[in-house]
Motif scaffolding. Structure first.
Motif, PDB file in Angstrom:
ATOM      1  N   PHE A  60       2.452  14.062  -3.274  1.00 53.14           N
ATOM      2  CA  PHE A  60       2.460  12.660  -3.633  1.00 53.14           C
ATOM      3  C   PHE A  60       2.379  12.615  -5.139  1.00 53.14           C
ATOM      4  CE2 PHE A  60       1.151  10.477   0.374  1.00 53.14           C
ATOM      5  CZ  PHE A  60       2.007  11.106   1.200  1.00 53.14           C
ATOM      6  N   THR A  61       2.831  11.403  -5.750  1.00 49.33           N
ATOM      7  CA  THR A  61       2.716  10.962  -7.300  1.00 49.33           C
ATOM      8  C   THR A  61       2.490   9.661  -7.350  1.00 49.33           C
ATOM      9  OG1 THR A  61       3.764  11.103  -9.246  1.00 49.33           O
ATOM     10  CG2 THR A  61       5.089  10.727  -7.281  1.00 49.33           C
ATOM     11  N   PRO A  62       1.576   9.040  -8.286  1.00 49.31           N
ATOM     12  CA  PRO A  62       1.777   7.820  -8.715  1.00 49.31           C
ATOM     13  C   PRO A  62       2.722   7.012  -9.567  1.00 49.31           C
ATOM     14  CG  PRO A  62       0.029   8.728 -10.072  1.00 49.31           C
ATOM     15  CD  PRO A  62       1.006   9.949  -8.867  1.00 49.31           C
ATOM     16  N   ASP A  63       3.582   8.201 -10.242  1.00 50.53           N
ATOM     17  CA  ASP A  63       4.412   7.574 -11.088  1.00 50.53           C
ATOM     18  C   ASP A  63       5.742   6.804 -10.215  1.00 50.53           C
ATOM     19  OD1 ASP A  63       3.251   9.389 -12.644  1.00 50.53           O
ATOM     20  OD2 ASP A  63       4.933  10.883 -12.593  1.00 50.53           O
ATOM     21  N   ASN A  64       5.897   5.615 -10.596  1.00 50.76           N
ATOM     22  CA  ASN A  64       6.782   4.711 -10.358  1.00 50.76           C
ATOM     23  C   ASN A  64       6.057   3.982  -8.820  1.00 50.76           C
ATOM     24  OD1 ASN A  64       8.422   5.627 -12.245  1.00 50.76           O
ATOM     25  ND2 ASN A  64      10.016   6.051 -10.816  1.00 50.76           N
ATOM     26  N   MET A  65       4.918   4.165  -8.600  1.00 50.84           N
ATOM     27  CA  MET A  65       4.372   3.670  -7.581  1.00 50.84           C
ATOM     28  C   MET A  65       2.976   3.569  -7.490  1.00 50.84           C
ATOM     29  SD  MET A  65       4.983   4.551  -3.226  1.00 50.84           S
ATOM     30  CE  MET A  65       6.662   5.066  -3.573  1.00 50.84           C
ATOM     31  N   GLU A  66       2.320   3.023  -8.612  1.00 48.90           N
ATOM     32  CA  GLU A  66       0.983   3.395  -9.197  1.00 48.90           C
ATOM     33  C   GLU A  66      -0.039   2.471  -8.322  1.00 48.90           C
ATOM     34  OE1 GLU A  66      -1.816   3.128 -13.330  1.00 48.90           O
ATOM     35  OE2 GLU A  66       0.429   2.852 -13.349  1.00 48.90           O
TER      36      GLU A  66
END
Length: 268
Positions: free
Chosen positions: A192-198
């Protein structure tokens, strides 16, 4: 509900949501409970979790087939979760029935149903263990019986490392697995990443805080660092939808907002 949960291991508290059962629910599985479904529905309100799960599952399939194309015939699937259609042994055995698979999870429902499905299958086994204890996983008698550590192994950590806190040093844990594998082995992981979906991912962190396993989304740089000591294959660390897609369905409607990074790398 008691008659509906006779299959549940005695130690499972069905009122405490688990990541494995939430994932099962958003994938359309049946081995989940009301509290898992509540969390899954809450996640769907803040991030496109069902599409994220579908794209992650699709990445798993492509990664396994890529490893088989590159000579891998044995797999160690860490954090394998609850069995649903498209498990590693199903994908691998369709390509080559000689492939061997060791699944590892600590969630009792995942373990119980994996053992049930794999009963009578000499090429696959389930080990109940915590991925944060690499030596225990790697030296489990079933792991050693199934895998030949003199031959390359495909290590899979798909959609699991976001549940490992920084305090538990996920990169260090990966390194201990990496160091135990022979040259020519591969690591495939997604995260999971916060990049582009912070904003949405921040809300997802809040939702998961009410489950047994909080999540720790990480940036592109942090996920890439997990491959230290390995040679990333093209296209490197990208969103799941962009890792060697084979069809429009693999990419979904918005590849750049698929919420999970993925990559595959080879041990020199």
């Amino acid at each position: 509900m008691s008659g509906a949960v006779d299959w549940v291991p005695a130690e499972v508290d069905i009122d405490v949501p688990s990541s494995a059962r939430i994932y099962d629910y958003v994938l359309g599985g049946a081995h989940n409970f009301e509290r898992d479904r509540v969390i899954g529905d809450q996640l769907a309100q803040v991030v496109p979790v069902r599409e994220m799960a579908r794209l992650n599952r699709s990445f798993l399939r492509r990664a396994v087939l890529f490893l088989i194309d590159n000579g891998i015939r044995q797999f160690l699937d860490i954090g394998s979760g609850i069995p649903t259609v498209g498990n590693v042994h199903e994908i691998a055995h369709e390509a080559d029935p000689s492939c061997r698979v060791v699944y590892v999870d600590y969630e009792p429902v995942a373990v119980a149903h994996s053992q049930l499905i794999l009963r009578g299958d000499p090429q696959a086994v389930m080990v109940q263990s915590d991925l944060r204890e690499p030596e225990r996983v790697l030296n489990d008698p079933e792991t050693r019986r199934m895998l030949d550590f003199d031959q390359p192994i495909g290590l899979l950590m798909v959609g699991v490392l976001q549940f490992i806190a920084d305090a538990d040093d996920p990169a260090g844990v990966i390194a201990r697995y990496r160091d135990a594998l022979p040259s020519g082995s591969y690591l495939a992981l997604s995260h999971f990443t916060p990049d582009n979906m912070e904003e949405g991912m921040a809300k997802a962190v809040g939702v998961f805080s009410h489950s047994a396993e909080p999540i720790h989304p990480r940036t592109h740089a942090q996920v890439t660092a997990m491959f230290d000591g390995l040679d990333l294959v093209e296209p490197g660390v990208v969103f799941t939808a962009n890792w060697r897609p084979e069809s429009a369905a693999d990419q979904g409607d918005d590849p750049e907002h698929s919420g999970i990074y993925a990559g595959v790398a080879r041990k020199p």
